[in-house]
Write a protein that holds these residues in place. Sequence first.
Motif, PDB file in Angstrom:
ATOM      1  N   LEU A  25     -54.061  50.716 -27.229  1.00 36.37           N
ATOM      2  CA  LEU A  25     -54.447  51.781 -27.498  1.00 36.37           C
ATOM      3  C   LEU A  25     -54.245  53.201 -27.903  1.00 36.37           C
ATOM      4  CD1 LEU A  25     -54.667  51.067 -23.604  1.00 36.37           C
ATOM      5  CD2 LEU A  25     -56.349  50.891 -25.395  1.00 36.37           C
ATOM      6  N   MET A  26     -54.743  53.887 -28.422  1.00 38.55           N
ATOM      7  CA  MET A  26     -54.992  55.179 -28.265  1.00 38.55           C
ATOM      8  C   MET A  26     -53.419  55.740 -27.561  1.00 38.55           C
ATOM      9  SD  MET A  26     -57.473  57.913 -26.738  1.00 38.55           S
ATOM     10  CE  MET A  26     -59.290  56.687 -26.801  1.00 38.55           C
ATOM     11  N   GLY A  27     -52.835  56.431 -28.957  1.00 38.72           N
ATOM     12  CA  GLY A  27     -51.590  57.195 -28.274  1.00 38.72           C
ATOM     13  C   GLY A  27     -50.827  55.778 -27.976  1.00 38.72           C
ATOM     14  N   ALA A  28     -50.774  54.771 -27.928  1.00 39.49           N
ATOM     15  CA  ALA A  28     -49.423  53.747 -28.808  1.00 39.49           C
ATOM     16  C   ALA A  28     -48.357  54.270 -30.000  1.00 39.49           C
ATOM     17  CB  ALA A  28     -50.326  52.077 -28.739  1.00 39.49           C
ATOM     18  N   PRO A 141     -58.473  62.064 -19.796  1.00 38.60           N
ATOM     19  CA  PRO A 141     -57.261  61.199 -20.851  1.00 38.60           C
ATOM     20  C   PRO A 141     -56.590  59.765 -19.986  1.00 38.60           C
ATOM     21  CG  PRO A 141     -56.901  63.135 -21.473  1.00 38.60           C
ATOM     22  CD  PRO A 141     -57.428  63.305 -20.089  1.00 38.60           C
ATOM     23  N   LEU A 142     -56.257  59.138 -18.824  1.00 39.77           N
ATOM     24  CA  LEU A 142     -55.557  58.871 -17.350  1.00 39.77           C
ATOM     25  C   LEU A 142     -56.297  58.383 -17.449  1.00 39.77           C
ATOM     26  CD1 LEU A 142     -52.770  57.612 -16.595  1.00 39.77           C
ATOM     27  CD2 LEU A 142     -53.659  58.692 -14.677  1.00 39.77           C
ATOM     28  N   ALA A 143     -58.117  58.985 -16.375  1.00 37.39           N
ATOM     29  CA  ALA A 143     -59.537  57.992 -15.972  1.00 37.39           C
ATOM     30  C   ALA A 143     -59.668  57.586 -17.584  1.00 37.39           C
ATOM     31  CB  ALA A 143     -60.069  58.667 -15.727  1.00 37.39           C
ATOM     32  N   GLU A 147     -59.340  52.474 -17.926  1.00 37.61           N
ATOM     33  CA  GLU A 147     -60.188  51.879 -18.121  1.00 37.61           C
ATOM     34  C   GLU A 147     -60.391  51.698 -19.581  1.00 37.61           C
ATOM     35  OE1 GLU A 147     -64.359  54.946 -17.835  1.00 37.61           O
ATOM     36  OE2 GLU A 147     -63.650  55.181 -16.153  1.00 37.61           O
ATOM     37  N   LEU A 148     -60.514  51.721 -19.789  1.00 35.20           N
ATOM     38  CA  LEU A 148     -59.919  51.034 -21.640  1.00 35.20           C
ATOM     39  C   LEU A 148     -58.862  50.054 -22.067  1.00 35.20           C
ATOM     40  CD1 LEU A 148     -60.440  53.953 -24.121  1.00 35.20           C
ATOM     41  CD2 LEU A 148     -61.678  52.204 -24.089  1.00 35.20           C
ATOM     42  N   ARG A 152     -59.299  46.309 -22.871  1.00 33.73           N
ATOM     43  CA  ARG A 152     -58.274  45.854 -23.992  1.00 33.73           C
ATOM     44  C   ARG A 152     -57.683  45.480 -24.085  1.00 33.73           C
ATOM     45  NH1 ARG A 152     -59.629  51.120 -27.502  1.00 33.73           N
ATOM     46  NH2 ARG A 152     -62.097  51.597 -27.643  1.00 33.73           N
ATOM     47  N   ASN A 153     -56.488  45.655 -22.827  1.00 32.87           N
ATOM     48  CA  ASN A 153     -55.492  45.072 -22.909  1.00 32.87           C
ATOM     49  C   ASN A 153     -55.769  43.104 -22.909  1.00 32.87           C
ATOM     50  OD1 ASN A 153     -54.110  47.328 -23.173  1.00 32.87           O
ATOM     51  ND2 ASN A 153     -53.874  47.379 -20.680  1.00 32.87           N
ATOM     52  N   PRO A 154     -56.396  42.543 -22.097  1.00 33.84           N
ATOM     53  CA  PRO A 154     -56.614  41.153 -21.939  1.00 33.84           C
ATOM     54  C   PRO A 154     -56.722  40.969 -23.725  1.00 33.84           C
ATOM     55  CG  PRO A 154     -57.886  42.664 -20.543  1.00 33.84           C
ATOM     56  CD  PRO A 154     -57.521  43.466 -20.819  1.00 33.84           C
TER      57      PRO A 154
END
Length: 183
Positions: A25-28, A141-143, A147-148, A152-154
């Motif tokens: 994700l963005m920010g990782a 950003p947190l919300a 959602e992302l 996306r994590n799976p």
Amino acid sequence: MLQSPPIPLDPPPVYRGQPIVLVGLMGAGKSTVGRRLAGRLGLPFVDADIEIERAAGMTIADIFSRFGEPYFRDGERRVIQRLIDGRPKVIATGGGAFVNDATRALILSEALAIWLDAPVEVLAERVRRRDTRPLLRGKDPLAVLRELAAVRNPLYALAPIRVPSANAPHDTTVRAIMEVLKR
């Protein structure tokens, strides 16, 4: 007193010369960690987002606003396909790149994918520092990240290597990647 730059380590035994692609994700921390990892391995570093902007002749935010996300994702896929050319390097991708089926299949078959996984609360704090991310414009950003992450994590979990990217110095994440590559 000036210190000389660190001498790159020999590539870890598990590394076979294919491109290393950082996803998450963005920010990782894909770009910062990628630069440092490339330095440790003595490999070139490429930021896919910068390459997309060069190819388009405009910023990612401008691409999103003028043409929309589907257009951007298609260009992103083409750029990543060009970058994964069999030569060793470290590539940082945008957060949505690995979600595209064709891009993900290419990365999984031709590169070594590493998921930089961080809690959404940490990511939200990191991305609040920059307002250039099109998916966050005018939103919490947190919300958005929650959602992302749900979607996306799976998909990121399909990467053969997962490294936590929590609230620690980026060099800690680089060391963790190096340890995983050595196993």
